[in-house]
Design a protein around this motif. Sequence first.
Motif, mmCIF file in Angstrom:
data_model
loop_
_atom_site.group_PDB
_atom_site.id
_atom_site.type_symbol
_atom_site.label_atom_id
_atom_site.label_comp_id
_atom_site.label_asym_id
_atom_site.label_seq_id
_atom_site.Cartn_x
_atom_site.Cartn_y
_atom_site.Cartn_z
ATOM 1 N N GLY A 286 -48.655 -30.950 2.457
ATOM 2 C CA GLY A 286 -47.840 -31.307 3.588
ATOM 3 C C GLY A 286 -46.403 -30.843 3.435
ATOM 4 O O GLY A 286 -45.756 -30.472 4.404
ATOM 5 N N ALA A 287 -45.894 -30.892 2.199
ATOM 6 C CA ALA A 287 -44.500 -30.499 1.964
ATOM 7 C C ALA A 287 -44.273 -29.031 2.306
ATOM 8 O O ALA A 287 -43.215 -28.659 2.828
ATOM 9 C CB ALA A 287 -44.110 -30.777 0.515
ATOM 10 N N LEU A 288 -45.256 -28.193 2.027
ATOM 11 C CA LEU A 288 -45.120 -26.760 2.321
ATOM 12 C C LEU A 288 -45.026 -26.522 3.827
ATOM 13 O O LEU A 288 -44.185 -25.746 4.297
ATOM 14 C CB LEU A 288 -46.300 -25.988 1.736
ATOM 15 C CG LEU A 288 -46.403 -25.969 0.217
ATOM 16 C CD1 LEU A 288 -47.753 -25.433 -0.228
ATOM 17 C CD2 LEU A 288 -45.272 -25.173 -0.385
ATOM 18 N N VAL A 289 -45.866 -27.198 4.592
ATOM 19 C CA VAL A 289 -45.835 -27.058 6.050
ATOM 20 C C VAL A 289 -44.555 -27.672 6.607
ATOM 21 O O VAL A 289 -43.938 -27.114 7.518
ATOM 22 C CB VAL A 289 -47.092 -27.688 6.686
ATOM 23 C CG1 VAL A 289 -46.968 -27.770 8.198
ATOM 24 C CG2 VAL A 289 -48.330 -26.873 6.314
ATOM 25 N N LEU A 290 -44.134 -28.805 6.042
ATOM 26 C CA LEU A 290 -42.896 -29.430 6.490
ATOM 27 C C LEU A 290 -41.706 -28.502 6.278
ATOM 28 O O LEU A 290 -40.841 -28.377 7.152
ATOM 29 C CB LEU A 290 -42.671 -30.756 5.762
ATOM 30 C CG LEU A 290 -41.390 -31.517 6.131
ATOM 31 C CD1 LEU A 290 -41.379 -31.880 7.606
ATOM 32 C CD2 LEU A 290 -41.259 -32.760 5.257
ATOM 33 N N LEU A 291 -41.662 -27.836 5.141
ATOM 34 C CA LEU A 291 -40.567 -26.904 4.847
ATOM 35 C C LEU A 291 -40.477 -25.816 5.918
ATOM 36 O O LEU A 291 -39.415 -25.553 6.480
ATOM 37 C CB LEU A 291 -40.759 -26.289 3.465
ATOM 38 C CG LEU A 291 -39.735 -25.240 3.032
ATOM 39 C CD1 LEU A 291 -38.351 -25.870 2.910
ATOM 40 C CD2 LEU A 291 -40.152 -24.617 1.718
ATOM 41 N N VAL A 292 -41.597 -25.184 6.221
ATOM 42 C CA VAL A 292 -41.607 -24.115 7.229
ATOM 43 C C VAL A 292 -41.365 -24.703 8.622
ATOM 44 O O VAL A 292 -40.664 -24.107 9.440
ATOM 45 C CB VAL A 292 -42.924 -23.315 7.175
ATOM 46 C CG1 VAL A 292 -42.941 -22.230 8.242
ATOM 47 C CG2 VAL A 292 -43.115 -22.687 5.794
ATOM 48 N N GLY A 293 -41.919 -25.882 8.882
ATOM 49 C CA GLY A 293 -41.708 -26.527 10.177
ATOM 50 C C GLY A 293 -40.248 -26.881 10.423
ATOM 51 O O GLY A 293 -39.730 -26.690 11.528
ATOM 52 N N LEU A 294 -39.582 -27.403 9.408
ATOM 53 C CA LEU A 294 -38.155 -27.703 9.546
ATOM 54 C C LEU A 294 -37.346 -26.431 9.788
ATOM 55 O O LEU A 294 -36.422 -26.420 10.605
ATOM 56 C CB LEU A 294 -37.642 -28.440 8.306
ATOM 57 C CG LEU A 294 -38.087 -29.890 8.162
ATOM 58 C CD1 LEU A 294 -37.642 -30.453 6.814
ATOM 59 C CD2 LEU A 294 -37.559 -30.740 9.311
ATOM 60 N N MET A 295 -37.706 -25.384 9.079
ATOM 61 C CA MET A 295 -37.034 -24.103 9.286
ATOM 62 C C MET A 295 -37.240 -23.634 10.730
ATOM 63 O O MET A 295 -36.304 -23.159 11.379
ATOM 64 C CB MET A 295 -37.561 -23.063 8.298
ATOM 65 C CG MET A 295 -36.838 -21.731 8.385
ATOM 66 S SD MET A 295 -37.517 -20.514 7.241
ATOM 67 C CE MET A 295 -39.080 -20.176 8.025
ATOM 68 N N ALA A 296 -38.456 -23.757 11.238
ATOM 69 C CA ALA A 296 -38.757 -23.357 12.614
ATOM 70 C C ALA A 296 -37.935 -24.176 13.607
ATOM 71 O O ALA A 296 -37.370 -23.637 14.559
ATOM 72 C CB ALA A 296 -40.251 -23.520 12.891
ATOM 73 N N TRP A 297 -37.857 -25.463 13.351
ATOM 74 C CA TRP A 297 -37.099 -26.347 14.234
ATOM 75 C C TRP A 297 -35.616 -25.995 14.223
ATOM 76 O O TRP A 297 -34.979 -25.884 15.270
ATOM 77 C CB TRP A 297 -37.318 -27.792 13.815
ATOM 78 C CG TRP A 297 -36.517 -28.770 14.596
ATOM 79 C CD1 TRP A 297 -36.634 -29.070 15.928
ATOM 80 C CD2 TRP A 297 -35.454 -29.571 14.099
ATOM 81 N NE1 TRP A 297 -35.714 -30.016 16.282
ATOM 82 C CE2 TRP A 297 -34.971 -30.351 15.167
ATOM 83 C CE3 TRP A 297 -34.873 -29.721 12.840
ATOM 84 C CZ2 TRP A 297 -33.930 -31.256 15.031
ATOM 85 C CZ3 TRP A 297 -33.838 -30.627 12.698
ATOM 86 C CH2 TRP A 297 -33.376 -31.382 13.783
ATOM 87 N N LEU A 298 -35.056 -25.802 13.026
ATOM 88 C CA LEU A 298 -33.640 -25.468 12.920
ATOM 89 C C LEU A 298 -33.314 -24.118 13.550
ATOM 90 O O LEU A 298 -32.279 -23.956 14.178
ATOM 91 C CB LEU A 298 -33.206 -25.481 11.448
ATOM 92 C CG LEU A 298 -33.131 -26.861 10.799
ATOM 93 C CD1 LEU A 298 -32.932 -26.733 9.294
ATOM 94 C CD2 LEU A 298 -32.016 -27.692 11.428
ATOM 95 N N ALA A 299 -34.225 -23.162 13.380
ATOM 96 C CA ALA A 299 -33.999 -21.820 13.919
ATOM 97 C C ALA A 299 -34.369 -21.724 15.392
ATOM 98 O O ALA A 299 -33.988 -20.769 16.070
ATOM 99 C CB ALA A 299 -34.811 -20.794 13.115
ATOM 100 N N GLY A 300 -35.139 -22.685 15.885
ATOM 101 C CA GLY A 300 -35.612 -22.605 17.263
ATOM 102 C C GLY A 300 -36.546 -21.422 17.453
ATOM 103 O O GLY A 300 -36.548 -20.788 18.499
ATOM 104 N N ALA A 301 -37.317 -21.119 16.411
ATOM 105 C CA ALA A 301 -38.195 -19.942 16.429
ATOM 106 C C ALA A 301 -39.574 -20.337 15.899
ATOM 107 O O ALA A 301 -39.692 -21.247 15.077
ATOM 108 C CB ALA A 301 -37.599 -18.834 15.569
ATOM 109 N N PRO A 302 -40.618 -19.637 16.342
ATOM 110 C CA PRO A 302 -41.985 -19.978 15.926
ATOM 111 C C PRO A 302 -42.331 -19.505 14.514
ATOM 112 O O PRO A 302 -43.190 -18.651 14.313
ATOM 113 C CB PRO A 302 -42.842 -19.275 16.977
ATOM 114 C CG PRO A 302 -42.030 -18.074 17.364
ATOM 115 C CD PRO A 302 -40.588 -18.538 17.308
ATOM 116 N N CYS A 303 -41.657 -20.091 13.539
ATOM 117 C CA CYS A 303 -41.904 -19.715 12.144
ATOM 118 C C CYS A 303 -43.178 -20.338 11.598
ATOM 119 O O CYS A 303 -43.650 -19.957 10.534
ATOM 120 C CB CYS A 303 -40.726 -20.153 11.268
ATOM 121 S SG CYS A 303 -39.155 -19.446 11.752
#
Length: 146
Positions: free
Chosen positions: A1-18
Motif C-alpha cells: 500500500g505504501a508504494l501505491v500511496l507514494l505514487v498516488g500522493l505524487m499524482a495528487w500533488l502534480a495534478g497528473a495521472p501518475c
Amino acid sequence: GALVLLVGLMAWLAGAPCLAPPLGVTAYLLARDPRADSSSPRSILLGHAIGLAAGLGSASLFHVLGEPGALTGTFAMGHALGSALAIALTVGLTEGLRCSHPPAGATTLVASLGLLSLEGGVLAFMTGASVLAGCSLALRQKRLRG
C-alpha cells in the motif's frame, strides 16, 4: 500500500495521472519479491515503456489513437486488433530484451484502448513508473544489506 500511496500522493500533488492500474500491479510485484528479475528497475522501466509504445503504435496503426476510450466510448474493431497486436509486441519485445514485466501487458492495453491521455498522460505515467523503479532499487539494496 505504501508504494501505491507514494505514487498516488505524487499524482495528487502534480495534478497528473501518475498512477494507473498497471502501476498497482508493479507495486504488488515489488512488495511480493523485490529481488525477482521482473521487479528490477530495468524491467519496470523498459517493460512499461515498451507497453506504452506498442499500445500507442498499434492504436495508431488501426486508426483508434485519439478516439474516445474503448471503455467509455464505442469499442471499435481497431481497439480489438490494436490490443492484440500490442500484447504480442509487448510480450515479444520484453522477452527478447530480457526485461519481462507482466504489468506491461496491462500498460499496453491501457494505451491501445485509449485509456491514457496523450496530453501529458504518457509522461505522467512513466514518471510514476520511474518512482516505483527507484523504490525497487532501494528495496533491492536494503535486502542486500540484510
